[in-house]
Design an enzyme around this catalytic site. Structure first.
Site, PDB file in Angstrom:
ATOM      1  N   GLU A 154       0.830  -1.049   0.133  1.00 10.01           N
ATOM      2  CA  GLU A 154       0.113   0.072  -0.078  1.00 10.01           C
ATOM      3  C   GLU A 154       1.035   1.162  -0.056  1.00 10.01           C
ATOM      4  O   GLU A 154       0.848   1.998   1.162  1.00 10.01           O
ATOM      5  CB  GLU A 154      -1.036   0.103   1.256  1.00 10.01           C
ATOM      6  CG  GLU A 154      -2.138  -1.132   0.994  1.00 10.01           C
ATOM      7  CD  GLU A 154      -3.101  -0.986   2.212  1.00 10.01           C
ATOM      8  OE1 GLU A 154      -2.910  -0.286   3.193  1.00 10.01           O
ATOM      9  OE2 GLU A 154      -4.187  -1.618   1.895  1.00 10.01           O
ATOM     10  N   GLU A 310      -6.632  -7.658  -0.236  1.00  9.31           N
ATOM     11  CA  GLU A 310      -6.955  -7.658   1.066  1.00  9.31           C
ATOM     12  C   GLU A 310      -8.581  -7.364   1.404  1.00  9.31           C
ATOM     13  O   GLU A 310      -8.954  -6.308   0.732  1.00  9.31           O
ATOM     14  CB  GLU A 310      -6.209  -6.747   1.804  1.00  9.31           C
ATOM     15  CG  GLU A 310      -4.785  -6.920   2.048  1.00  9.31           C
ATOM     16  CD  GLU A 310      -4.265  -5.769   2.709  1.00  9.31           C
ATOM     17  OE1 GLU A 310      -4.803  -4.944   3.512  1.00  9.31           O
ATOM     18  OE2 GLU A 310      -2.995  -5.679   2.558  1.00  9.31           O
TER      19      GLU A 310
HETATM   20  C1  GAL Z   1      -4.186  -2.299   4.926  1.00 14.72           C
HETATM   21  C2  GAL Z   1      -2.845  -2.974   5.481  1.00 14.72           C
HETATM   22  C3  GAL Z   1      -2.779  -4.076   6.138  1.00 14.72           C
HETATM   23  C4  GAL Z   1      -3.584  -4.110   7.281  1.00 14.72           C
HETATM   24  C5  GAL Z   1      -4.930  -3.733   6.810  1.00 14.72           C
HETATM   25  C6  GAL Z   1      -5.679  -3.521   7.867  1.00 14.72           C
HETATM   26  O1  GAL Z   1      -4.226  -1.036   4.943  1.00 14.72           O
HETATM   27  O2  GAL Z   1      -2.240  -3.247   3.939  1.00 14.72           O
HETATM   28  O3  GAL Z   1      -1.360  -4.536   6.412  1.00 14.72           O
HETATM   29  O4  GAL Z   1      -3.185  -3.144   7.999  1.00 14.72           O
HETATM   30  O5  GAL Z   1      -5.046  -2.631   6.204  1.00 14.72           O
HETATM   31  O6  GAL Z   1      -7.233  -3.443   7.470  1.00 14.72           O
END
Ligand code: GAL
Length: 670
Positions: A154, A310
């Site tokens: 990110e 994610e």
């Molecule tokens: C994203 C990040 C992850 C984790 C996640 C939590 O922004 O890539 O490492 O922190 O959020 O929602």
């Protein structure tokens, strides 16, 4: 577009998540691998935040633990999206190289203790990151579990601009490369204003805290520079990885509509787009927001498959109030990504953390272990997805394109404008109206070619405040050849330097739209006005009102308020074989639903199925196959009529005439 690496080894739907074995004793790893198999996991993202573990002291590397977990995963048939681990530098970097730390516009240094504490312009960070990437790549180049590289994580998430001395110098160099002479910079920035004229590059600063509005073009160039500078970090890693592992695809994870980074430019540098999406279950429109960003993700590499990298299986930990996804909602929202072109569904994270700032974040294996609703839902999804592998060679084909540019976003939302409410948020009602009609959209940048535009029956431009040279003629060619276009308010206002196009707004589109706007006004906060259509329907609008003079266009809707009764609000102009609509206000979603229904009908855009409200339908096709996704975004049972008998790829059941879905239910029909 740069060519993509061969992805034929990823010929199945990817399913898994971020895996952080370094947070756990090794004795747990075999259980992890076995549970992953049970859940149908076929890929994990590994070592994303492992720099401190891989290089505990500067120059001292320890790969033993990563070797062991890579081997264990391989033994269980699990592929690895291996991170370059550069997202979170170890604390020793700040100690050894204090100027590697980032700085805010107020001059505040950001210290270690969280993550991402690096200045993108720091030579120390770049040198140490490059060395780490090369070490990781050389070590695992031949590892059979390696499926792709996960670059950093990110980019820009917490630190998207840094005002250190190194940042200032880099900005000056970037400006010098862009403008070559002081005269050109002074002209572009309009520095005759407020005694801002520069005599030497060394006089220029980033737009730091200043007495009042900083020069708009300076602010805009800073945004462009910051996106480029962070992209240069990714390119640095890509170059190393391509040299050592020329055939392994490279991926970095995006964050949907993330303002600081111009993802059109970014997506060209990687092989596969991926997105991290955390819709808020408390937001009744959350699924529309997801649909919109997924359409963007698919569009960034022009229809190539992408990955949902994610999402949370349950709740996140970073909102003030973190609602749970309802039972079956995680499944539904996973299919939503596939429905819009994703070839994989991944999660943050595999096992819920025991310590640290994310210990209350949802995970595939919750604190209570595998005997949980969440794990059961994960395992069910994992087993279902195996039936959808043929999906990987299909994609969505849209008849409607939405024009969206980062440059415009940055310029539109600069300060000292007519209304703070005239922002990129105004994109949503346009998208939502098309969504209500069951129409899938692609996104395109405004600099798109006329040939590309011709692939679409309808092109919607919710806002194009910043209109670059050459865009007007391309839009004209598209419409003249029979295309249909809708252009929203406050478009065609300024050029790439953010100088006003003179001669009546929206100068670059006046001929196309058949109108001239002499003046516009901002409406008060929350102030609604009435909009009356030519078929006498009444809707609401807000934010903005253009005083439109007709120069050939006809009126589709007028303002209802007495003081400007009869004033044109929405117009349509026949131009060549097509037509162009101008929307001189911000209509609500109902009004736009009315307008876009009419434009879809004129342009011949039809939804794949006539679905009841709250049911999302999309189609993926290719390779001789066609999959129709039917997603019930409501909590109630629904019935969807089918034009022909179809079989559900998930259940194997044949449906003749109608398919019934439970609340949050899904069907993938063939
Ligand atoms: C994203 C990040 C992850 C984790 C996640 C939590 O922004 O890539 O490492 O922190 O959020 O929602």
């Amino acid at each position: 577009m740069k060519p993509q690496r061969d992805l034929s080894h990823l010929n199945f739907i990817l399913f898994g998540g971020d895996y952080n074995p370094e947070q756990w004793p090794e004795s747990i790893w075999p259980e992890d691998a076995q549970l992953m198999q049970e859940a149908g996991v076929n890929m994990v993202s590994l070592a994303i935040f492992s720099w401190a573990k891989l290089e505990p002291r500067e120059g001292e590397f320890d790969f033993g633990w990563l070797d062991r977990i890579m081997n264990l995963l391989h033994a269980h048939g699990i592929k690895v999206d291996l991170a370059t681990a550069t997202a979170a530098p170890p604390p020793w970097m700040a100690k050894n190289y204090p100027d590697s730390l980032p700085m805010t516009k107020d001059g505040v240094t950001l210290y270690p203790g969280a993550r991402q504490q690096y200045c993108p312009h720091s030579v120390a960070y770049k040198t140490l990151a490059a060395r780490l990437v090369a070490k990781v790549a050389e070590r695992y180049a031949q590892h059979p579990a390696l499926a792709m590289w996960h670059i950093n994580n990110e980019y820009g998430c917490h630190v998207s601009e840094s005002f250190t001395p190194a940042g200032t110098n880099a900005f000056r160099a970037w400006l010098q490369a862009k403008y070559e002479t002081m005269d050109r910079l002074n002209h572009a920035w309009g520095t005759a204003f407020w005694s801002q004229q520069y005599g030497d590059w060394s006089e220029i600063h980033p737009p730091r805290s200043a007495p009042t509005f900083v020069n708009p073009t300076q602010q805009l160039d800073w945004k462009r520079f910051s996106s480029d500078a962070i992209l240069a970090l990714m390119k640095m890693e890509v170059e190393i990885l391509r040299r050592i592992t020329p055939s392994v695809p490279v991926v970095t994870n995006f964050m949907g509509f993330f303002k600081p980074l111009d993802y059109w430019a970014w997506a060209q540098e990687e092989d596969l787009v991926s997105d991290d999406n955390y819709p808020d279950p408390l937001d009744p429109q959350a699924h529309i927001g997801s649909a919109m960003r997924y359409d963007l993700m698919r569009s960034l590499r022009y229809g190539q498959p992408w990955l949902l990298m994610e999402q949370t299986p349950a709740a996140v930990n970073w909102r003030n109030r973190n609602a749970m996804k309802k039972p079956d909602q995680m499944r539904l929202w996973s299919y939503q990504a596939l429905a819009r072109g994703a070839n994989g569904v991944m999660f943050f994270q595999w096992r819920a953390a025991k310590a640290g700032a994310e210990k209350f974040h949802g995970a595939m294996v919750p604190h209570a272990g595998k005997d949980t609703r969440v794990f059961r839902e994960i395992a069910q999804l994992g087993s279902e997805l195996k039936r959808l592998d043929p999906l990987v060679r299909t994609t969505n084909h849209a008849d409607v394109a939405i024009v969206f540019d980062w440059d415009n976003w940055w310029a539109l939302e600069l300060d000292s404008h007519p209304s703070i409410d005239m922002s990129a948020r105004n994109l949503m009602p346009y998208y939502a109206a098309l969504y209500q009609h069951g129409v899938t959209c692609d996104f395109v940048p405004s600099t798109v070619s006329a040939d590309k535009l011709r692939e679409y029956k309808l092109v919607v431009v919710p806002n194009l405040y910043l209109t670059k040279d050459g865009v007007g003629p391309v839009f004209e060619q598209y419409v003249a050849a029979g295309g249909h276009m809708v252009i929203g308010a406050f478009s065609g206002i300024s050029n790439a330097d953010d100088h006003i196009w003179l001669g009546g707004y929206p100068a670059p589109f006046r001929a196309l739209l058949g109108i001239r706007i002499e003046e516009f006004e901002a409406l008060g906060a929350g102030q609604k006005q009435q909009l009356i259509t030519d078929d006498e329907e009444s809707f609401a609008c807000d934010t903005w009102r253009d005083a439109i003079q007709l120069e050939g266009a006809r009126v589709l809707a007028r303002m209802g308020e007495e003081e400007h009764a009869e004033a044109p609000a929405i117009t349509q102009n026949t131009f060549g074989k097509g037509s162009a609509v101008y929307v001189g206000t911000c209509p609500d979603t109902q009004a736009l639903t009315w307008l876009l229904a009419r434009m879809c009908a004129e342009a011949g855009v039809v939804a794949p199925l006539a679905a009841p409200p709250g049911v999302e339908v999309t189609v993926r096709s290719g390779d001789g196959r066609r999959f129709v996704f039917v997603l019930n975004q409501t909590a109630q049972n629904v019935e969807v009529k089918l034009a022909e008998p179809m079989r559900d790829a998930l259940t194997g059941l044949e449906h003749a005439g109608v398919v019934t879905l439970a609340g949050y239910g899904v069907a993938v029909l063939m």
